[in-house]
Design a protein around this motif. Structure first.
Motif, short mmCIF file in Angstrom:
data_model
loop_
_atom_site.label_atom_id
_atom_site.label_comp_id
_atom_site.label_asym_id
_atom_site.label_seq_id
_atom_site.Cartn_x
_atom_site.Cartn_y
_atom_site.Cartn_z
N GLY A 130 28.78 55.15 34.62
CA GLY A 130 29.53 54.10 35.28
C GLY A 130 31.02 54.38 35.27
N GLN A 173 32.40 57.90 43.84
CA GLN A 173 31.43 57.15 43.06
C GLN A 173 30.17 58.00 42.82
OE1 GLN A 173 30.13 53.62 45.03
NE2 GLN A 173 28.81 52.94 43.36
N GLU A 217 38.95 50.02 36.76
CA GLU A 217 38.83 48.72 37.44
C GLU A 217 38.68 48.91 38.95
OE1 GLU A 217 41.33 44.54 38.07
OE2 GLU A 217 42.12 46.10 36.73
N HIS A 233 37.18 51.36 40.50
CA HIS A 233 35.79 51.74 40.77
C HIS A 233 34.85 50.55 40.60
CE1 HIS A 233 35.16 56.25 41.23
NE2 HIS A 233 36.46 56.05 41.40
N ARG A 234 35.13 49.68 39.64
CA ARG A 234 34.30 48.48 39.50
C ARG A 234 34.46 47.57 40.72
NH1 ARG A 234 35.89 47.89 33.18
NH2 ARG A 234 34.15 49.12 32.32
N HIS A 235 35.67 47.51 41.24
CA HIS A 235 35.95 46.74 42.46
C HIS A 235 35.11 47.28 43.62
CE1 HIS A 235 38.64 43.89 44.50
NE2 HIS A 235 38.83 44.77 45.47
N GLU A 271 32.23 49.04 43.34
CA GLU A 271 30.80 48.84 43.09
C GLU A 271 30.37 47.39 43.30
OE1 GLU A 271 29.75 50.51 39.29
OE2 GLU A 271 29.68 52.54 40.16
N LYS A 272 31.26 46.46 43.06
CA LYS A 272 30.93 45.05 43.26
C LYS A 272 31.06 44.62 44.72
CE LYS A 272 32.30 43.64 38.58
NZ LYS A 272 33.33 42.87 37.77
N GLY A 273 31.57 45.51 45.56
CA GLY A 273 31.73 45.19 46.97
C GLY A 273 32.86 44.22 47.25
N LEU A 274 33.80 44.10 46.34
CA LEU A 274 34.89 43.13 46.51
C LEU A 274 35.91 43.58 47.55
CD1 LEU A 274 35.47 42.27 42.73
CD2 LEU A 274 34.17 40.96 44.41
N HIS A 275 35.80 44.83 47.98
CA HIS A 275 36.76 45.37 48.96
C HIS A 275 36.37 45.04 50.39
CE1 HIS A 275 33.43 48.05 48.58
NE2 HIS A 275 33.82 48.83 49.55
#
Length: 329
Positions: free
Chosen positions: A12, A45, A309, A311-313, A315-319
């Motif tokens: 991750g 990713q 952070e 990359h987490r953004h 993966e969560k699709g927040l972009h």
């Protein structure tokens, strides 16, 4: 000392960490670029998680295939560029060694272009991969022409958005495909002439409706997987499908249906070709001057120290399909 993001194991976002490394000198024909910003791409990713189609040697692997900065040093015999020139990276096929997630990177001088005037740093960091991939697939590979109906999957992503803008600039008619009807207004605003939402419509019937029954002239498949069969049926006989993505890892059955030209496309096919890169850069510069092309960038920018952070953004699709940018200063 200069900072660089590396990872020693697959996993991750937390496997990435920032270390300091000595400043490398550019070799003959190379430039050293002081990075100002880079974009986070799905390929990053995949490399980080161990899902990359190409092997990534460990430990101390780097990341980053896209970014912008300023020429900081020239290797022996390097011509055509000067120290202080703002540039965009055009190809980093060995990202595990020269990745753009760093304060500095060295690349062959042939793998940078001068940054277009008037393009901000965050936009410049996010413009090349999406637009060069879409341009290469649609123009260089498929031979897209004015008036063509162009079916674009994963249309809300970075490459999909770029493809719609490029189709518009050429005079083609972009038809966006999305899984969610809630994205229809957003995609129309982003340049789609029509939107097919697969949670509400049959893609073959919808494309026939939007093309007057003829089918799509060009299909840009950025997803792959079993769903490609419906795309083939939505194309007109004699049309072209370009498979340029890998969002669905499931096998795509051998194409069946109407006679079509089917291409598999990877951007390095063209971004390592100096002649094509020159055409890409000219097309991009013209589109930027006219206001026809503009990268979609996420509202939230991250610092290099916050790359985990970022990359987490992703993966969560927040972009929401927009490019995530990390700045180095």
């Amino acid at each position: 000392m200069p900072r660089v993001v590396i990872f020693d194991e697959f996993g991750g976002p937390e496997v990435m960490h920032v270390v300091e490394e000595a400043l490398a000198e550019p070799a003959a024909g190379e430039v050293r670029v002081r990075m100002e910003a880079f974009a986070v791409n799905p390929l990053d990713q995949m490399m980080r998680s161990g899902a990359s189609p190409a092997p990534v040697p460990l430990p101390q692997a780097r990341l980053g295939v896209e970014g912008t900065g300023v020429v900081d040093a020239l290797g022996p015999g390097t011509t055509g560029l000067s120290i202080g020139d703002p540039v965009i990276l055009t190809a980093v096929p060995d990202a595990n060694v020269r990745g753009s997630y760093a304060d500095y990177t060295t690349v062959p001088a042939s793998r940078v272009v001068v940054r277009p005037t008037g393009l901000g740093i965050t936009e410049a960091a996010a413009v090349w991969v999406a637009f060069s991939t879409a341009y290469g697939a649609l123009v260089e590979k498929a031979g897209m022409r004015p008036g063509d109906h162009v079916l674009i999957t994963a249309a809300s992503g970075g490459v999909g958005r770029a493809a719609m803008q490029i189709a518009r600039q050429i005079g083609a008619v972009p038809i966006a495909v999305t899984r969610h009807a809630a994205k229809e207004d957003e995609l129309l605003a982003a340049g789609a002439a029509a939107v097919v939402a697969t949670d509400h419509a049959d893609i073959v019937e919808a494309v026939a409706h939007h093309t007057g029954g003829t089918g799509a002239d060009v299909v840009l498949d950025l997803v792959m997987g079993p769903g490609q069969q419906d795309l083939l049926k939505a194309a007109r006989p004699g049309g072209t499908l370009v498979a340029a993505g890998f969002l669905d890892p499931r096998p795509a059955p051998f194409p069946a249906g109407p006679p079509l030209t089917v291409f598999s496309y990877r951007s390095f096919e063209h971004t390592l070709d100096a002649v094509v890169v020159k055409r890409m850069a000219a097309f991009l510069n013209a589109g930027l001057r006219l206001g026809a092309l503009r990268p979609a960038v996420d509202d939230k920018a991250f610092s290099l120290d916050a790359v985990v952070e970022a990359h987490r953004h992703l993966e969560k699709g927040l972009h929401a399909g927009k490019k995530i940018v990390v700045t180095t200063s």
